[in-house]
Each structure stands twice: as structure tokens, then as C-alpha cells.
Design a protein around this motif. Structure first.
Motif, PDB file in Angstrom:
ATOM      1  N   ALA A 115       0.830  -1.203   0.000  1.00  0.00           N
ATOM      2  CA  ALA A 115       0.000   0.000   0.000  1.00  0.00           C
ATOM      3  C   ALA A 115       0.868   1.259   0.000  1.00  0.00           C
ATOM      4  O   ALA A 115       0.599   2.226  -0.723  1.00  0.00           O
ATOM      5  CB  ALA A 115      -0.936  -0.003   1.207  1.00  0.00           C
ATOM      6  N   ASP A 116       1.929   1.245   0.805  1.00  0.00           N
ATOM      7  CA  ASP A 116       2.822   2.407   0.860  1.00  0.00           C
ATOM      8  C   ASP A 116       3.539   2.613  -0.473  1.00  0.00           C
ATOM      9  O   ASP A 116       3.732   3.752  -0.927  1.00  0.00           O
ATOM     10  CB  ASP A 116       3.852   2.229   1.976  1.00  0.00           C
ATOM     11  N   ARG A 117       3.948   1.491  -1.088  1.00  0.00           N
ATOM     12  CA  ARG A 117       4.617   1.603  -2.395  1.00  0.00           C
ATOM     13  C   ARG A 117       3.677   2.221  -3.433  1.00  0.00           C
ATOM     14  O   ARG A 117       4.065   3.091  -4.222  1.00  0.00           O
ATOM     15  CB  ARG A 117       5.080   0.223  -2.870  1.00  0.00           C
ATOM     16  N   LEU A 118       2.419   1.769  -3.400  1.00  0.00           N
ATOM     17  CA  LEU A 118       1.435   2.273  -4.356  1.00  0.00           C
ATOM     18  C   LEU A 118       1.120   3.753  -4.110  1.00  0.00           C
ATOM     19  O   LEU A 118       0.918   4.533  -5.052  1.00  0.00           O
ATOM     20  CB  LEU A 118       0.161   1.440  -4.287  1.00  0.00           C
ATOM     21  N   LYS A 119       1.068   4.154  -2.845  1.00  0.00           N
ATOM     22  CA  LYS A 119       0.826   5.552  -2.525  1.00  0.00           C
ATOM     23  C   LYS A 119       1.951   6.435  -3.066  1.00  0.00           C
ATOM     24  O   LYS A 119       1.701   7.539  -3.600  1.00  0.00           O
ATOM     25  CB  LYS A 119       0.696   5.737  -1.022  1.00  0.00           C
ATOM     26  N   ALA A 120       3.178   5.962  -2.936  1.00  0.00           N
ATOM     27  CA  ALA A 120       4.313   6.714  -3.469  1.00  0.00           C
ATOM     28  C   ALA A 120       4.222   6.806  -4.994  1.00  0.00           C
ATOM     29  O   ALA A 120       4.529   7.855  -5.594  1.00  0.00           O
ATOM     30  CB  ALA A 120       5.613   6.052  -3.050  1.00  0.00           C
ATOM     31  N   GLU A 121       3.787   5.699  -5.600  1.00  0.00           N
ATOM     32  CA  GLU A 121       3.625   5.692  -7.059  1.00  0.00           C
ATOM     33  C   GLU A 121       2.559   6.687  -7.477  1.00  0.00           C
ATOM     34  O   GLU A 121       2.707   7.402  -8.484  1.00  0.00           O
ATOM     35  CB  GLU A 121       3.260   4.287  -7.538  1.00  0.00           C
ATOM     36  N   VAL A 122       1.448   6.750  -6.722  1.00  0.00           N
ATOM     37  CA  VAL A 122       0.372   7.689  -7.034  1.00  0.00           C
ATOM     38  C   VAL A 122       0.883   9.128  -6.971  1.00  0.00           C
ATOM     39  O   VAL A 122       0.554   9.965  -7.828  1.00  0.00           O
ATOM     40  CB  VAL A 122      -0.822   7.479  -6.075  1.00  0.00           C
ATOM     41  N   GLU A 123       1.689   9.454  -5.971  1.00  0.00           N
ATOM     42  CA  GLU A 123       2.223  10.806  -5.847  1.00  0.00           C
ATOM     43  C   GLU A 123       3.101  11.154  -7.040  1.00  0.00           C
ATOM     44  O   GLU A 123       3.046  12.268  -7.573  1.00  0.00           O
ATOM     45  CB  GLU A 123       3.014  10.936  -4.540  1.00  0.00           C
ATOM     46  N   THR A 124       3.921  10.178  -7.461  1.00  0.00           N
ATOM     47  CA  THR A 124       4.761  10.405  -8.641  1.00  0.00           C
ATOM     48  C   THR A 124       3.910  10.615  -9.886  1.00  0.00           C
ATOM     49  O   THR A 124       4.177  11.505 -10.710  1.00  0.00           O
ATOM     50  CB  THR A 124       5.708   9.210  -8.862  1.00  0.00           C
ATOM     51  N   LEU A 125       2.849   9.818 -10.015  1.00  0.00           N
ATOM     52  CA  LEU A 125       1.959   9.929 -11.181  1.00  0.00           C
ATOM     53  C   LEU A 125       1.204  11.255 -11.181  1.00  0.00           C
ATOM     54  O   LEU A 125       0.948  11.833 -12.239  1.00  0.00           O
ATOM     55  CB  LEU A 125       0.989   8.757 -11.217  1.00  0.00           C
ATOM     56  N   LYS A 126       0.847  11.727  -9.977  1.00  0.00           N
ATOM     57  CA  LYS A 126       0.193  13.034  -9.900  1.00  0.00           C
ATOM     58  C   LYS A 126       1.111  14.112 -10.464  1.00  0.00           C
ATOM     59  O   LYS A 126       0.673  15.011 -11.184  1.00  0.00           O
ATOM     60  CB  LYS A 126      -0.157  13.370  -8.457  1.00  0.00           C
TER      61      LYS A 126
END
Length: 502
Positions: free
Chosen positions: A73-84
Motif C-alpha cells: 500500500a505504501d509503495r502504491l501511494k508513493a507511485e500515485v504521488e509520482t503519477l500526480k
């Protein structure tokens, strides 16, 4: 405006078309358009891909948390921030490239119709016909001399209150001008089926853009409520101009805090360039304007073409509404700065800052515009024939047409004092060029897809120039002016324009 898909599909047609209309290095222009188009679509694709990945990652976060896999979940959250961040960067690139592409396309002329002759200027125009017998014998006074001798035309009084290129008409001459305008309006409405309109004389930027006056020809227009350089000498304004233009020195020169000499610009050269730059940049200043006065800026119309054509802006008409061309006309004052006419027709009524004109506008389906163009030109010719004024009809070459036109006829009336023909009407078919800028469309019966309308405009006629032609062609030996038969019903019994005492 131009269809980017058409340029993409057949770029060489646009290279040839713009070259024939005087666009310098049209190949480089088209190359730049296509490069911007590639960059714009690439930015759109990056943004869409990043958005899809962000949405997928956001859903996966919920699934990971449901499984209590907090590391995932934490990895995906970091990915979402990068994608934003990727989405934001792609959006900024899309906005920048889109604006640059739109600005480039907005400044490019319409392409000429296939049956328009090649040529660079008025010397290459093609005479189509002549009507009437020009007066070539006997002395002919200039209209300005005639009017001043009668005491009915006063340029000096106009100059004292308004400057050059204005005139005061008095008495019977003022009535004659009013009669000409009323006669032409009645002819176009009663006999030619045009709908009379009383439109606004002040319009927004968008209306001027729609018919092609902005952004390219701002120096030829009069603005109400526009800032002068003296109002703009703040650091915030200079910063904004510098950011937009990419040149702080030019920004400072625009607002007058730096000398033109520092740019290597001679004062005479700058007289046209800097006002044009200022007008184009004015719309970018809203963020630093605190009192709201810029939001109230309007342009005085140079012709009722602007107001009449914009009546269909941002509309989708039914096919029934244009089964017959929509024909509109107006008699209005017109206002032109005449920035590009220094030294031309400085005396008399030929080239004024303020004048009246009966304008004709047609809105129609693409398949009807060519025939409508011929009809409209005939409606303008009918005025000259009714007034028994000799004229000639000229098909303009590609290099002499106006910015928005794809085909133009000029009517030139005979002026005895100059022993030549002078333009009195210009009738143009603009195709879908203006409709694209205004987003004016129609939908055929049973079809889901919309199409852009075709727009046409023509003078029917310029009142001041018609007055000039009447004065010169109907002058009499004693200096008076005979009233043409067609105007007698409008003159209250007067058959001759004489002196003030009459």
C-alpha cells in the motif's frame, strides 16, 4: 482558423497555399505547426497514460490495505504521488503547446479558392467587367474642393476637435449622405431580402478574433478602456510581459521604462510594432489588474461585419435555419485607425477614421457559398447601377486579398477628379475560416455530426465613398451637385445640393 487535421493530412497543400498568399518560408511555418502538433498529442498521451496508471494504482491501494499488505500500500501511494506529478507536468506541457499552436494558426491567412488568380498585389488583379461610361471630358473638381466651396464640408473644424482624418458635413451635404445610407439600406432589405439589424458598435476581443481582426491587426483598431503604456509601468506588469514574451528588455521597452535605442529599434519603425505588441499582450494582464478596468475593454467595430457575423458564434444551427442563406445587413458607423495608410488619401473623405457603411453578411451551408458570393456582389453592384455611377468589377489575386477571405471581388467606382477607378466595395467569401474561429456550426437533418458554416461579407456600400462618387460624378458647372434620381425620394424636394444659404 485552420483545421489541424487537414494540415496533418496534406501539409504541402498548405505550404503552397500560404506561399501564394505571401507567407514567408511557408515550409518552415508548416514544419513548426506539425512539430507542435506532435508535441501536443504526445503530452496528451502522457497525461492520459499517467491518469490511467494513477487510477489503477489508487484501486490497488484499497485492495492491498484489504489484505493488510501495508508495504504494498505504501509503495502504491508513493507511485500515485509520482503519477500526480507526471499528470501535472503533462498538463502544463499540453497547455503550453496547445496555446502556442493556436496562436500560430490564428495568425495565418485563409487559403485562396482554386479559381483565384496568382499574384502579389493590386497590379495582378483581374478585371471582370465595366459598367457605365466614365466622365472623361471637361474639368472635374475634387470632392473636397466642391464641398468646401459650398461651405458644406469642414475639415478644419473636425481637426480641431478630433485630429486628422475626420470631417464635418453640414446642411444639404449632410442630408445627401444620410439619403445615400438610407437608400442603400432600403435597397438591400426591400429588394434583396437582407434582414436589417441594429448591432452593437463596441465588441469584446472574442468577436474581433472571430472575424479575423485580432490578433494580427490590432494596430488598425480603436479600443475603449485599453491601458496606455503609462498605466503599465509596474514591476508586476513588466514581470508578466517578460514571462510571456521571453524578453525582459522588450517588455521594459513596451511599457516605456527602457529606451528603444537599447533594442536597436528606430522610433519610426517602432511606431507600428510596439502598439501591436501592446494590444496582443493586453489580454495577458488580467492577473495584475486590481481595479477591473481592463475587463471593461471593448473594441470599436471597423465594420458591421464583426457584429453581424458574430450573431452565430458558438451556435449549432439546424439545416432548416440555413436551407436558404441567412442574409443580414446593417447601416453603422465604422472606426479604423488606418495605421498602415500613412500618407495615403490624407485629404478628403476617402480614408477616414470614422465613416458609415451598409454591410452585408451571409451565413450559409458550404455548398451554397460560391453562388451566394456572386449574388452578394450583384447586390452591391445594384447600388452603383441605381445611382448611375460608372464602375468596374475586379477579381482580387491571392496576394491582394484580405486576411480572412478565400475569394474577393472589389467594386471600383469612377472618380473624375482622379481620372481613375477607386475601391468602393469589397465582397468576400471566407469559407469556414471565420466559422472555425467562432465555433459556428450547423447539423444536417438526420446526421449526428456537425459541420462548420460558411460566412460571407460585403459592403453595400461604403457611404462616405459613395458620397464622394456622387459629388464628383454629378457636379455641375456652377459648383453645385445634382441629386441622382434614385435619391430624390430621400431629399425632401431638393434636386440640387447648393450652398449653406439654400
Amino acid at each position: 482558423m485552420h483545421d489541424i487535421r487537414a494540415i496533418r493530412d496534406n501539409p504541402q497543400a498548405y505550404v503552397a497555399g500560404w506561399s501564394s498568399r505571401g507567407v514567408e518560408d511557408a515550409q518552415s511555418v508548416v514544419d513548426r505547426i506539425l512539430a507542435l502538433d506532435v508535441d501536443l498529442r504526445a503530452a496528451q498521451t502522457r497525461g492520459q497514460d499517467a491518469l490511467a496508471k494513477r487510477n489503477a494504482a489508487s484501486k490497488a491501494i484499497g485492495a492491498a490495505m484489504g489484505k493488510k499488505d501495508m508495504a504494498e500500500a505504501d509503495r502504491l501511494k508513493a507511485e500515485v504521488e509520482t503519477l500526480k506529478s507526471d499528470i501535472a507536468e503533462a498538463g502544463e506541457a499540453e497547455t503550453a503547446k496547445g496555446a502556442e499552436l493556436r496562436d500560430l494558426l490564428a495568425g495565418l491567412k485563409n487559403l485562396a479558392a482554386d479559381n483565384v488568380p496568382d499574384g502579389e498585389d493590386e497590379n495582378d488583379n483581374v478585371e471582370v467587367l465595366k459598367w457605365g461610361e466614365p466622365r472623361t471630358t471637361g474639368p472635374a473638381k475634387d470632392h473636397a474642393d466642391l464641398g468646401e466651396a459650398l461651405g458644406l464640408l469642414d475639415f478644419e473644424a473636425a481637426a480641431k476637435m478630433s485630429g486628422s482624418r475626420f470631417a464635418v458635413l453640414k446642411g444639404q451635404l449632410a442630408r445627401l449622405e444620410r439619403a445615400i445610407g438610407q437608400f442603400m439600406l432600403d435597397l438591400q432589405t426591400d429588394q434583396h431580402g437582407y434582414l436589417e439589424v441594429n448591432p452593437p458598435l463596441l465588441v469584446r476581443d472574442e468577436a474581433m478574433f472571430g472575424t479575423g481582426q485580432l490578433p494580427k491587426f490590432a494596430e488598425d483598431l480603436f479600443a475603449a478602456g485599453e491601458f496606455s503604456p503609462a498605466d503599465l509601468r509596474s514591476d508586476a506588469v513588466i514581470d508578466l510581459l517578460a514571462e510571456y514574451s521571453g524578453n525582459r528588455i522588450m517588455a521594459e521597452a513596451m511599457v516605456g521604462t527602457r529606451s528603444l535605442a537599447s533594442l536597436g529599434i528606430d522610433d519610426s519603425d517602432a511606431a507600428g510594432e510596439l502598439p501591436r505588441q501592446m494590444a496582443a499582450l493586453n489580454a495577458r494582464l488580467k492577473d495584475v489588474v486590481k481595479d477591473g478596468s481592463l475587463a471593461d475593454k471593448r473594441w470599436l467595430i471597423p465594420t458591421a461585419e464583426v457584429s453581424l457575423t458574430n450573431l452565430v458564434r458558438e451556435q449549432i444551427l439546424s439545416e432548416d435555419e440555413v436551407a436558404e442563406p441567412m442574409r443580414l445587413t446593417a447601416l453603422t458607423p465604422c472606426f479604423r485607425a488606418e495605421a498602415g495608410s500613412a500618407g495615403r488619401d490624407t485629404r478628403g473623405l476617402i480614408r477616414q477614421h470614422q465613416f458609415s457603411k451598409v454591410e452585408m453578411v451571409s451565413i450559409c451551408r458550404p455548398e451554397d457559398s460560391e453562388a451566394e458570393h456572386e449574388r452578394m456582389t450583384g447586390c452591391a453592384e445594384a447600388v452603383l447601377q441605381a445611382l448611375e455611377l460608372p464602375y468596374r468589377k475586379v477579381l482580387l489575386c491571392k496576394g491582394d486579398m484580405g486576411f480572412s477571405a478565400q475569394k474577393t471581388y472589389d467594386l471600383e467606382v469612377w472618380l473624375p477628379s482622379q481620372n481613375t477607378y477607386r475601391e468602393i466595395s469589397s465582397c468576400s467569401n471566407c469559407g469556414d475560416f471565420q466559422a472555425r474561429r467562432m465555433d459556428a456550426r450547423f447539423k444536417r437533418a438526420g446526421e449526428k455530426k456537425t459541420e462548420f458554416l460558411h460566412t460571407l461579407n460585403g459592403s453595400g456600400l461604403a457611404v462616405g465613398r459613395t458620397l464622394v462618387a456622387v459629388m464628383e460624378n454629378y457636379q455641375q458647372e456652377d459648383g453645385s451637385i445634382a441629386v441622382p434620381k434614385a435619391l430624390l425620394p430621400y431629399m425632401g424636394g431638393l434636386t440640387t445640393v447648393g450652398s449653406v444659404s439654400n
